[in-house]
Design an enzyme around this catalytic site. Structure first.
Site, PDB file in Angstrom:
ATOM      1  N   ARG A 250     -44.946 -60.887 -29.811  1.00  0.00           N
ATOM      2  CA  ARG A 250     -45.271 -59.292 -30.006  1.00  0.00           C
ATOM      3  C   ARG A 250     -44.913 -59.280 -31.637  1.00  0.00           C
ATOM      4  O   ARG A 250     -43.696 -59.499 -32.044  1.00  0.00           O
ATOM      5  CB  ARG A 250     -44.471 -58.389 -29.284  1.00  0.00           C
ATOM      6  CG  ARG A 250     -44.862 -56.905 -29.561  1.00  0.00           C
ATOM      7  CD  ARG A 250     -43.949 -56.107 -28.414  1.00  0.00           C
ATOM      8  NE  ARG A 250     -44.170 -54.611 -28.821  1.00  0.00           N
ATOM      9  CZ  ARG A 250     -43.170 -53.686 -29.297  1.00  0.00           C
ATOM     10  NH1 ARG A 250     -42.108 -54.291 -29.756  1.00  0.00           N
ATOM     11  NH2 ARG A 250     -43.601 -52.616 -29.413  1.00  0.00           N
ATOM     12  N   ASN A 325     -44.864 -48.886 -31.757  1.00  0.00           N
ATOM     13  CA  ASN A 325     -43.571 -49.094 -31.128  1.00  0.00           C
ATOM     14  C   ASN A 325     -42.987 -47.667 -30.919  1.00  0.00           C
ATOM     15  O   ASN A 325     -42.947 -47.016 -31.728  1.00  0.00           O
ATOM     16  CB  ASN A 325     -42.945 -50.113 -32.042  1.00  0.00           C
ATOM     17  CG  ASN A 325     -41.670 -50.394 -31.746  1.00  0.00           C
ATOM     18  OD1 ASN A 325     -41.297 -51.021 -30.844  1.00  0.00           O
ATOM     19  ND2 ASN A 325     -40.372 -49.672 -32.399  1.00  0.00           N
ATOM     20  N   GLU A 326     -42.554 -47.499 -29.699  1.00  0.00           N
ATOM     21  CA  GLU A 326     -41.519 -46.572 -29.495  1.00  0.00           C
ATOM     22  C   GLU A 326     -41.855 -45.192 -30.041  1.00  0.00           C
ATOM     23  O   GLU A 326     -41.153 -44.503 -30.540  1.00  0.00           O
ATOM     24  CB  GLU A 326     -40.261 -47.000 -29.874  1.00  0.00           C
ATOM     25  CG  GLU A 326     -39.591 -47.954 -29.046  1.00  0.00           C
ATOM     26  CD  GLU A 326     -38.324 -48.462 -29.536  1.00  0.00           C
ATOM     27  OE1 GLU A 326     -37.782 -47.900 -30.414  1.00  0.00           O
ATOM     28  OE2 GLU A 326     -37.757 -49.652 -28.915  1.00  0.00           O
ATOM     29  N   HIS A 391     -39.088 -50.398 -22.884  1.00  0.00           N
ATOM     30  CA  HIS A 391     -38.002 -51.162 -23.457  1.00  0.00           C
ATOM     31  C   HIS A 391     -36.758 -50.959 -22.663  1.00  0.00           C
ATOM     32  O   HIS A 391     -36.295 -49.751 -22.437  1.00  0.00           O
ATOM     33  CB  HIS A 391     -37.832 -50.738 -24.991  1.00  0.00           C
ATOM     34  CG  HIS A 391     -39.398 -51.016 -25.689  1.00  0.00           C
ATOM     35  ND1 HIS A 391     -39.427 -50.623 -27.106  1.00  0.00           N
ATOM     36  CD2 HIS A 391     -40.553 -51.649 -25.338  1.00  0.00           C
ATOM     37  CE1 HIS A 391     -40.729 -51.179 -27.397  1.00  0.00           C
ATOM     38  NE2 HIS A 391     -41.246 -51.753 -26.318  1.00  0.00           N
ATOM     39  N   TYR A 393     -32.851 -51.370 -22.815  1.00  0.00           N
ATOM     40  CA  TYR A 393     -31.502 -51.517 -23.227  1.00  0.00           C
ATOM     41  C   TYR A 393     -30.547 -50.679 -22.579  1.00  0.00           C
ATOM     42  O   TYR A 393     -30.482 -50.883 -21.256  1.00  0.00           O
ATOM     43  CB  TYR A 393     -31.668 -50.771 -24.810  1.00  0.00           C
ATOM     44  CG  TYR A 393     -32.451 -51.766 -25.884  1.00  0.00           C
ATOM     45  CD1 TYR A 393     -32.134 -53.162 -26.480  1.00  0.00           C
ATOM     46  CD2 TYR A 393     -33.822 -51.389 -26.284  1.00  0.00           C
ATOM     47  CE1 TYR A 393     -32.888 -53.896 -27.049  1.00  0.00           C
ATOM     48  CE2 TYR A 393     -34.509 -52.182 -26.969  1.00  0.00           C
ATOM     49  CZ  TYR A 393     -34.151 -53.455 -27.618  1.00  0.00           C
ATOM     50  OH  TYR A 393     -34.926 -53.991 -28.307  1.00  0.00           O
ATOM     51  N   GLU A 421     -39.590 -55.008 -24.946  1.00  0.00           N
ATOM     52  CA  GLU A 421     -38.407 -55.314 -25.634  1.00  0.00           C
ATOM     53  C   GLU A 421     -37.373 -55.183 -24.669  1.00  0.00           C
ATOM     54  O   GLU A 421     -37.121 -54.459 -23.577  1.00  0.00           O
ATOM     55  CB  GLU A 421     -38.213 -54.222 -26.888  1.00  0.00           C
ATOM     56  CG  GLU A 421     -39.046 -54.168 -28.014  1.00  0.00           C
ATOM     57  CD  GLU A 421     -38.592 -53.331 -28.926  1.00  0.00           C
ATOM     58  OE1 GLU A 421     -37.384 -52.830 -29.032  1.00  0.00           O
ATOM     59  OE2 GLU A 421     -39.444 -53.021 -29.917  1.00  0.00           O
ATOM     60  N   TRP A 450     -36.199 -58.854 -27.386  1.00  0.00           N
ATOM     61  CA  TRP A 450     -36.032 -58.673 -29.087  1.00  0.00           C
ATOM     62  C   TRP A 450     -34.781 -59.393 -29.521  1.00  0.00           C
ATOM     63  O   TRP A 450     -33.678 -59.046 -29.075  1.00  0.00           O
ATOM     64  CB  TRP A 450     -35.757 -56.912 -29.022  1.00  0.00           C
ATOM     65  CG  TRP A 450     -35.733 -56.441 -30.312  1.00  0.00           C
ATOM     66  CD1 TRP A 450     -34.533 -56.484 -31.455  1.00  0.00           C
ATOM     67  CD2 TRP A 450     -36.994 -56.168 -31.408  1.00  0.00           C
ATOM     68  NE1 TRP A 450     -34.801 -56.046 -32.424  1.00  0.00           N
ATOM     69  CE2 TRP A 450     -36.198 -56.029 -32.819  1.00  0.00           C
ATOM     70  CE3 TRP A 450     -38.292 -55.996 -31.208  1.00  0.00           C
ATOM     71  CZ2 TRP A 450     -37.025 -55.480 -33.642  1.00  0.00           C
ATOM     72  CZ3 TRP A 450     -39.103 -55.646 -32.137  1.00  0.00           C
ATOM     73  CH2 TRP A 450     -38.464 -55.249 -33.494  1.00  0.00           C
TER      74      TRP A 450
END
Length: 622
Positions: A250, A325-326, A391, A393, A421, A450
């Site tokens: 990516r 992205n995001e 993503h 986290y 990610e 990531w």
């Protein structure tokens, strides 16, 4: 045969088929309530309902002082013998709130011999005067069984006896009065639905497929190109990533809003390098990260559509467009949905046919945006070729229950997911990276770590390598991704477009002359019997393009019984199938042929279309 069901299916099509009656003599009675059902006030409980009106395939319910107790406004439709929903995964409809106040709404099903009660675990709030499209997922663990607190899937869907809907006041209000309208109710997600293959990557329910029709599961990383393009190590870095075993990368780009705009020439070079190293390229624009204004998302979409489209076209089989992205720092499902529908359209208007990836809101971690609104974005895509990324986290990836719920919810909704990610820790908390990799492998879901190299303070620990090229893997992160359990070495497979030849295309021509005289007696209701005679002589030249000459690809629209022609026997067989006559067997090819309107499943609308074709009211079924 369940003749009442045939009647319900056909009468629900009255408004669409009014011209059929005049031209062919086939009478279709007036439609009843939402979904072709007859709805009524719930009896004995939920007594807040005043009236229920069924007309024009919609249901209007009025209520006075409905509360959250015995006076909830309840209405239902039921069938003692039970409807067979075992082939469906979704129940959807439109709810219009005609009250002056907001309402809460929920739904329950009664199934099986004991009429077990399965109520949706969440209520939907609908603002005064607003309309919402609702979908309930029949295979999701999102139903409370007989009042229990543990969510489960509805059992015994082969015998659904009751659909019960309830209207209540919102939290803080004691009662609500007014009316609601239910319309466009339908079942969907049939297991028999088929997806048309494409020349590049395409979504097939929750599965991402490549141009060879093979499932493709991403195993790769993120590469910070736009911030490190100057170091001259891009070629060596991508080669090193591939040598370690990744099948996808990516790549971070800039559209000029915040970061330097990358040119079409740069993108063409990146594609060439990725293809040389047998890497699938996922391109994303990083400028819109965390922003809530829709224009920043549209700018990213316009970058793909106007600035680099020339480099992307022709590489649909090796490139995926991850618009931004995001985008969206907040987590507003409605705003996310409307903005992404427009952004996808911008890209499609540029004649880009690639698979498109949309990141979740909430800095990529609020999975509710894609769980609740992804289906609408996918449905609005003219190519029907959009996948989604969460993503993971500290929030989305912090607990096994959260990770499992996100992946399960997307699979249940038949939405294609990738973990775009994830790390092993972050500023918002620890991440269960092992479980992300384990559960993704179990569910055939792609992931991209990531990131390869280039993270600044204070997140340098997320570098997999200590150099863009020629470095060593970090023990806590790089080694885990490459050599760890469920890592690249163990689970990554090169995309088949780099290892297999594409299927050969063969053209077959045939000339068929058919002369038929058919007498049809069709009973639509107890009061109407219509006799129709159709005589026709047709000469058709048919050209079929096939990939492998397998039986499943030899299709003829409308030929439900696979006799090689379309006649009344096809309409009769389909009517029996729709009515759930267990003796009406239709093969997978027959179901594909029966879906003349290409809405994903054979249904009553297809019966009318076939009859129109036989009566020469429409020129073709293509």
């Amino acid at each position: 045969m369940r003749t009442k069901k045939i009647h319900a299916v056909l009468t629900a099509l009255a408004t669409a088929a009014f011209s059929l009656s005049a031209a062919s003599g086939i009478h279709v009675a007036a439609a009843s309530g939402a979904g072709g059902f007859t709805w009524e006030k719930t009896s004995g409980y939920q007594e807040g309902t005043d009236s229920v009106t069924n007309e024009n395939n919609q249901t209007i319910v009025t209520f006075t002082d409905a509360d959250n107790g015995d006076n909830t406004a309840g209405f239902c439709t039921q069938n003692d013998s039970g409807w067979d929903w075992s082939d469906y995964t979704q129940l959807s409809f439109t709810l219009q709130n005609d009250c002056d106040s907001d309402i809460n709404f929920t739904l329950a099903l009664g199934t099986g011999a004991d009429w077990a009660w399965y109520q949706a675990t969440t209520n939907t709030t609908v603002e005064a005067g607003q309309s919402v499209d609702l979908t309930y997922y029949l295979s999701a663990e999102e139903w409370a069984y007989n009042g229990t607190e543990t969510p489960s899937k509805p059992a015994d869907l082969f015998a659904v006896h009751r659909i019960n809907m309830m209207v209540m006041p919102v939290y803080g209000a004691e009662t609500v009065s007014g009316s609601v309208t239910i319309s466009d109710l339908k079942l969907g997600g049939s297991a028999s639905a088929t997806v048309e293959p494409k020349d590049g990557f395409y979504v097939d329910g929750s599965v991402l497929r490549d141009a060879n029709k093979n499932a493709f599961i991403m195993r790769g990383t993120n590469y910070a190109y736009t911030w490190y393009s100057w170091d001259g190590l891009t070629e060596a870095g991508l080669a090193e990533i591939a040598q370690y075993g990744a099948n996808t990368v990516r790549i971070v780009l800039g559209d000029g809003d915040q970061y330097t705009k990358n040119t079409a020439g740069e993108i063409a070079n990146l594609i060439q390098l990725c293809e040389k190293n047998k890497l699938v390229a996922v391109f994303e624009v990083h400028d819109a990260t965390g922003k809530d204004d829709a224009q920043s998302l549209y700018n990213a979409a316009n970058y793909f559509a106007n600035d680099i489209a020339s480099a992307l076209k022709g590489h649909e089989d090796t490139v995926i467009i991850n618009i931004a992205n995001e985008w969206q720092g907040s987590a507003n499902d409605t705003a996310w949905q409307s903005a992404y529908i427009k952004a996808v359209q911008i890209i499609r208007d540029a004649d880009l046919k690639h698979c498109i990836m949309c990141d979740a809101g909430g800095w990529g971690q609020s999975a509710s945006t894609v769980i609740n609104s992804g289906a609408a974005v996918l449905a609005a895509d003219p190519e029907h070729n959009t996948m989604f990324s969460v993503h993971m986290y500290g929030y989305a990836g912090g607990t096994q229950s959260m990770i499992k719920n996100i992946m399960d919810s997307m699979n249940t909704r038949q939405l294609c997911l990738a973990i775009g990610e994830f790390g092993y820790k972050h500023s918002d908390g620890d991440v269960d990276e092992g479980y992300i990799m384990e559960y993704a492998q179990k569910n055939n879901i792609g992931w991209l770590s990531w990131s390869w190299y280039g993270n600044g303070s204070p997140v340098e620990y997320l570098d997999m390598s200590n150099a863009n090229a020629g470095g060593t893997l970090s023990s806590e992160w790089g080694e885990v991704i490459v050599n760890g359990k469920n890592g690249w070495k163990e689970t990554s497979k090169t995309c088949s477009v780099f290892t297999e030849e594409k299927p050969q295309t063969t053209t077959i021509s045939s000339i068929t002359t058919t002369e038929t005289t058919t007498t049809v007696t069709t009973t639509i209701s107890s009061a109407t019997t219509t006799k129709t005679t159709v005589s026709s002589k047709t000469e058709t030249t048919t050209t079929l393009t096939e990939s492998s000459l397998t039986a499943t690809e030899k299709t003829l629209s409308g030929d439900v019984n696979e006799s090689g022609m379309v006649d009344v026997s096809d309409a009769v067989l389909l009517a029996r199938f729709v009515a759930e006559d267990t003796t009406a067997h239709i093969t997978a090819v027959g179901k594909q042929n029966a879906d003349t309107n290409q809405n994903g499943k054979p249904d009553g609308e297809d019966i009318v279309i076939i009859l129109k074709y036989i009566a020469k009211m429409i020129p073709s079924l293509q």
